[in-house]
Write an enzyme that holds these catalytic residues in place. Structure first.
Site, mmCIF file in Angstrom:
data_model
loop_
_atom_site.group_PDB
_atom_site.id
_atom_site.type_symbol
_atom_site.label_atom_id
_atom_site.label_comp_id
_atom_site.label_asym_id
_atom_site.label_seq_id
_atom_site.Cartn_x
_atom_site.Cartn_y
_atom_site.Cartn_z
ATOM 1 N N LYS A 205 0.819 -1.210 0.000
ATOM 2 C CA LYS A 205 0.000 0.000 0.000
ATOM 3 C C LYS A 205 0.853 1.260 0.000
ATOM 4 O O LYS A 205 0.631 2.183 -0.794
ATOM 5 C CB LYS A 205 -0.932 -0.006 1.211
ATOM 6 C CG LYS A 205 -1.700 1.289 1.429
ATOM 7 C CD LYS A 205 -2.594 1.639 0.248
ATOM 8 C CE LYS A 205 -3.367 2.922 0.538
ATOM 9 N NZ LYS A 205 -4.211 3.327 -0.600
ATOM 10 N N ARG A 212 3.924 6.633 -7.299
ATOM 11 C CA ARG A 212 3.337 7.785 -7.974
ATOM 12 C C ARG A 212 3.972 9.087 -7.494
ATOM 13 O O ARG A 212 4.233 10.001 -8.292
ATOM 14 C CB ARG A 212 1.833 7.791 -7.750
ATOM 15 C CG ARG A 212 1.131 6.597 -8.385
ATOM 16 C CD ARG A 212 -0.304 6.459 -7.913
ATOM 17 N NE ARG A 212 -1.092 7.619 -8.255
ATOM 18 C CZ ARG A 212 -2.210 7.991 -7.639
ATOM 19 N NH1 ARG A 212 -2.647 7.278 -6.595
ATOM 20 N NH2 ARG A 212 -2.872 9.046 -8.012
ATOM 21 N N CYS A 259 -2.976 10.196 0.828
ATOM 22 C CA CYS A 259 -2.147 9.050 0.437
ATOM 23 C C CYS A 259 -0.770 9.468 -0.061
ATOM 24 O O CYS A 259 0.232 9.232 0.601
ATOM 25 C CB CYS A 259 -2.883 8.238 -0.636
ATOM 26 S SG CYS A 259 -4.380 7.429 -0.045
#
Length: 423
Positions: A205, A212, A259
């Protein structure tokens, strides 16, 4: 398995859609949140976050009696912890909400229960932090109480579709735990479900988002380089991506959201001596609001006195109302610290902000610079003529390569683009 009773701790951007999804698939769901306003709203069939179609699903779940909200847990067959894991000022994971949620459910645990941590967490959280708390129940972990980590992989704006259709990772503290958690998610997940260990799932995760973030940092560094040497980064990226094995990401005014702007620090925290590229990428992306401010200073350097800057968009990404870790909020804070700037803001997704104007034209009154900060679809057809009429100086700074340069220049604006150098 659809008659199972599930208790979800945390009714935010992940916990609420997950609760509604289980409830509309026949499960009895107890939603728990410490915020009483969230609980009251949910029991009325209302939602406190914006997400397409979530309101319809929640209303159906509440009307059916399958979804009810409380401020305290109840006994259930499965417990899902979906609470925030923010970072502290020194870039460490704040696990206080996870600890509190785990301690909250201990009195309600019974033999055969499942406990799932969905909250994004540093490697080792499930085994080293969660399990010791759950052991206070007196149940034998992995034999009487099944425990694991199964992180979400969803995109705001498409959460409901992606909850169902995306592949999912389930990490158990043992094989039996992983299998029981997999069977639970099979109630609504159509994507593949892959089993692994809890620590591997935690690393997956955090690394998915780190991948990214690192690539965006590369694009942002390239943007700064292109400005320095006098070329257009957007053209460079477009041409580079014609290569069959190259996929450069897009630069911008920074990286936000819970995130990408947070998760890489969890890896750095665990292995600071090794995670050099990850840490540097985070620092690069965190530097972009300051870089945008420097560009604003340069654009307006010849204007004396108080300069007004109008910012279009303050959320961390387009077409949502989420401002968590938004780099534009950081940019506004930087401008706020300066006595030579006045600020106005317009964001169609924000109900309230101290600088929010009622519309774009009002926000543009007496402005010296428009900053296109978020590429909301609503900004596709800006009222450029009306904006130009009320502005003091007609400067337009596009940080997203979103607007039509010729349209803007034809309305008398001087156009500036992030990542484009001035020869």
């Amino acid at each position: 398995m659809k008659n199972i009773k599930i208790c979800v701790i945390g009714l935010g951007y992940i916990g609420l859609p997950t609760s509604a999804m289980f409830a509309t698939h026949g499960c009895q769901v107890i939603g728990v949140d410490v915020n009483e306003k969230v609980v009251v709203a949910l029991n009325r069939g209302e939602i406190t976050i914006e997400e397409p179609y979530l309101d319809i699903m929640v209303q159906a779940a509440v009307r059916s009696g399958h979804l009810k909200a409380y401020t305290e847990p109840q006994e259930a067959d499965a417990f899902i912890i979906a609470v925030p894991t923010p970072i502290t000022e020194d870039k460490k994971a704040d696990m206080s909400c996870v600890i509190s949620a785990a301690e909250m459910i201990v009195p309600y645990l019974r033999k055969g229960n499942i406990v799932i941590l969905e909250s994004t967490s540093p490697v080792g959280t499930t085994e080293d932090l969660l399990v010791p708390i759950l052991e206070k129940s007196g149940l034998k972990i992995g034999e009487e109480l099944y425990v694991g980590h199964s992180p979400e992989r969803v995109l705001p704006g498409k959460i409901l579709w992606e909850l169902v259709n995306n592949n999912r990772i389930v990490g158990g503290i043992n094989q039996q735990s992983a299998e029981k958690i997999r069977d639970l998610y099979k109630i609504f997940v159509n994507g593949e479900i892959y089993l692994t260990t809890a620590s591997t799932a935690e690393m997956c995760k955090t690394m998915e988002n780190t991948y990214r973030d690192v690539n965006i940092a590369l694009a942002n560094e390239l943007a700064k380089i292109c400005e320095k040497v006098g070329i257009n980064v957007w053209e460079v990226i477009n041409l580079c991506n014609k290569h069959p094995r190259v996929n450069l990401h897009q630069p911008g005014p920074g990286v936000g959201g819970h995130c990408l702007a947070v998760d890489p620090w969890f890896i750095v925290e665990k292995t600071p001596d090794l995670a050099k590229i990850i840490a540097l990428s985070r620092e690069t992306n965190d530097s972009m609001p300051q870089h945008v401010l420097a560009k604003i200073d340069d654009i307006l350097k010849d204007i004396e006195g108080i300069k007004k800057v109008t910012i279009l968009g303050i959320t961390y990404k387009p077409n949502i109302d989420d401002i968590r870790e938004s780099p534009i909020i950081k940019l506004i804070e930087l401008l706020d610290e300066r006595i030579d700037y006045e600020i106005s803001v317009y964001d169609p997704y924000m109900k309230a902000h101290k600088y929010q104007a009622k519309d774009i034209v009002t926000a543009s009154e007496n402005s010296d610079l428009i900053v296109l900060a978020v590429n909301h679809d609503d900004f596709n057809n800006l009222p450029l003529q009306d904006m130009s009429r009320v502005m003091r100086n007609k400067n337009f700074f596009d940080t997203r390569n979103f607007c039509n340069r010729h349209d803007i220049e034809n309305k008398g604006f001087k156009y500036f683009l992030l990542g484009e150098g001035q020869k």
